[in-house]
Scaffold this motif. Sequence first.
Motif, PDB file in Angstrom:
ATOM      1  N   TYR A 155       0.759  -1.062  -0.086  1.00 39.34           N
ATOM      2  CA  TYR A 155      -0.051   0.018  -0.055  1.00 39.34           C
ATOM      3  C   TYR A 155       0.971   1.092   0.003  1.00 39.34           C
ATOM      4  N   PRO A 156       0.209   2.435  -0.540  1.00 38.12           N
ATOM      5  CA  PRO A 156       1.178   3.669  -0.511  1.00 38.12           C
ATOM      6  C   PRO A 156       1.495   4.070   0.739  1.00 38.12           C
ATOM      7  N   ILE A 157       2.549   4.905   0.980  1.00 36.08           N
ATOM      8  CA  ILE A 157       2.851   5.530   2.334  1.00 36.08           C
ATOM      9  C   ILE A 157       1.637   6.155   2.742  1.00 36.08           C
ATOM     10  N   LYS A 158       1.403   6.021   3.927  1.00 34.88           N
ATOM     11  CA  LYS A 158       0.470   6.873   4.798  1.00 34.88           C
ATOM     12  C   LYS A 158       0.938   7.868   5.680  1.00 34.88           C
ATOM     13  N   PHE A 159       0.721   9.147   5.353  1.00 38.25           N
ATOM     14  CA  PHE A 159       1.317  10.414   6.077  1.00 38.25           C
ATOM     15  C   PHE A 159       0.753  10.200   7.447  1.00 38.25           C
ATOM     16  N   ASN A 160       1.273  10.994   8.219  1.00 38.72           N
ATOM     17  CA  ASN A 160       0.947  11.321   9.635  1.00 38.72           C
ATOM     18  C   ASN A 160       1.430  10.332  10.649  1.00 38.72           C
ATOM     19  N   GLY A 161       2.913  10.149  10.198  1.00 35.34           N
ATOM     20  CA  GLY A 161       3.510   9.146  11.285  1.00 35.34           C
ATOM     21  C   GLY A 161       3.740   7.854  10.451  1.00 35.34           C
ATOM     22  N   MET A 162       3.215   7.818   9.135  1.00 31.07           N
ATOM     23  CA  MET A 162       3.283   6.490   8.591  1.00 31.07           C
ATOM     24  C   MET A 162       3.237   5.114   9.423  1.00 31.07           C
ATOM     25  N   LEU A 163       4.194   4.137   9.292  1.00 29.14           N
ATOM     26  CA  LEU A 163       3.982   2.807   9.842  1.00 29.14           C
ATOM     27  C   LEU A 163       4.189   2.865  11.209  1.00 29.14           C
ATOM     28  N   PHE A 164       4.944   3.941  11.769  1.00 27.55           N
ATOM     29  CA  PHE A 164       5.322   4.102  13.033  1.00 27.55           C
ATOM     30  C   PHE A 164       4.308   5.019  14.112  1.00 27.55           C
ATOM     31  N   THR A 165       3.165   5.128  13.605  1.00 27.98           N
ATOM     32  CA  THR A 165       2.154   5.890  14.333  1.00 27.98           C
ATOM     33  C   THR A 165       1.696   4.636  15.551  1.00 27.98           C
ATOM     34  N   ALA A 166       1.812   4.960  16.730  1.00 23.95           N
ATOM     35  CA  ALA A 166       1.841   3.906  17.626  1.00 23.95           C
ATOM     36  C   ALA A 166       0.307   4.014  18.372  1.00 23.95           C
ATOM     37  N   GLN A 167      -0.457   2.975  18.595  1.00 28.20           N
ATOM     38  CA  GLN A 167      -1.609   3.215  19.200  1.00 28.20           C
ATOM     39  C   GLN A 167      -1.591   2.332  20.756  1.00 28.20           C
ATOM     40  N   LYS A 168      -0.795   2.802  21.348  1.00 26.67           N
ATOM     41  CA  LYS A 168      -0.432   1.784  22.671  1.00 26.67           C
ATOM     42  C   LYS A 168      -1.196   2.641  23.994  1.00 26.67           C
ATOM     43  N   PRO A 169      -1.958   2.308  24.557  1.00 25.17           N
ATOM     44  CA  PRO A 169      -2.543   3.046  25.773  1.00 25.17           C
ATOM     45  C   PRO A 169      -1.139   2.887  26.599  1.00 25.17           C
ATOM     46  N   PRO A 170      -1.141   3.919  27.667  1.00 23.46           N
ATOM     47  CA  PRO A 170      -1.980   5.132  27.774  1.00 23.46           C
ATOM     48  C   PRO A 170      -1.727   6.136  26.744  1.00 23.46           C
TER      49      PRO A 170
END
Length: 114
Positions: A8-23
């Motif tokens: 898939y094309p590169i996703k802007f906004n942190g790309m692959l490294f946008t973490a969704q880990k609480p908290p």
Amino acid sequence: AIQARSPYPIKFNGMLFTAQKPPQVDYRQWGGHNWWQNWRLPYYNMLAAGDGDLLETMFQFFSNTLPLAQLRTRAYYPNFTDSGAAFWPEYTSPMGTTHPDSYGCGRAGKTFPP
């Protein structure tokens, strides 16, 4: 380079490294689709850096979504019916569609195309 080699094309906004880990969940409000205005930035630099092979994902996206883009162009611009022209909106999903909240939904009484 990691995400540029994905299917898939590169996703802007942190790309692959946008973490969704609480908290410390990182909610970047860019939505689930790609904005060309932002998407172009990493790709423009690849060619200048000699990483032309990393552009393949972007070209594959346009190739895969070309039939839909041509149908959309015929719907939006009937005068281009036989030209083979293709139109991609600014905000596009990996399937070549746009988000329903952007165009199409909630348009009762408004003109078409938007």
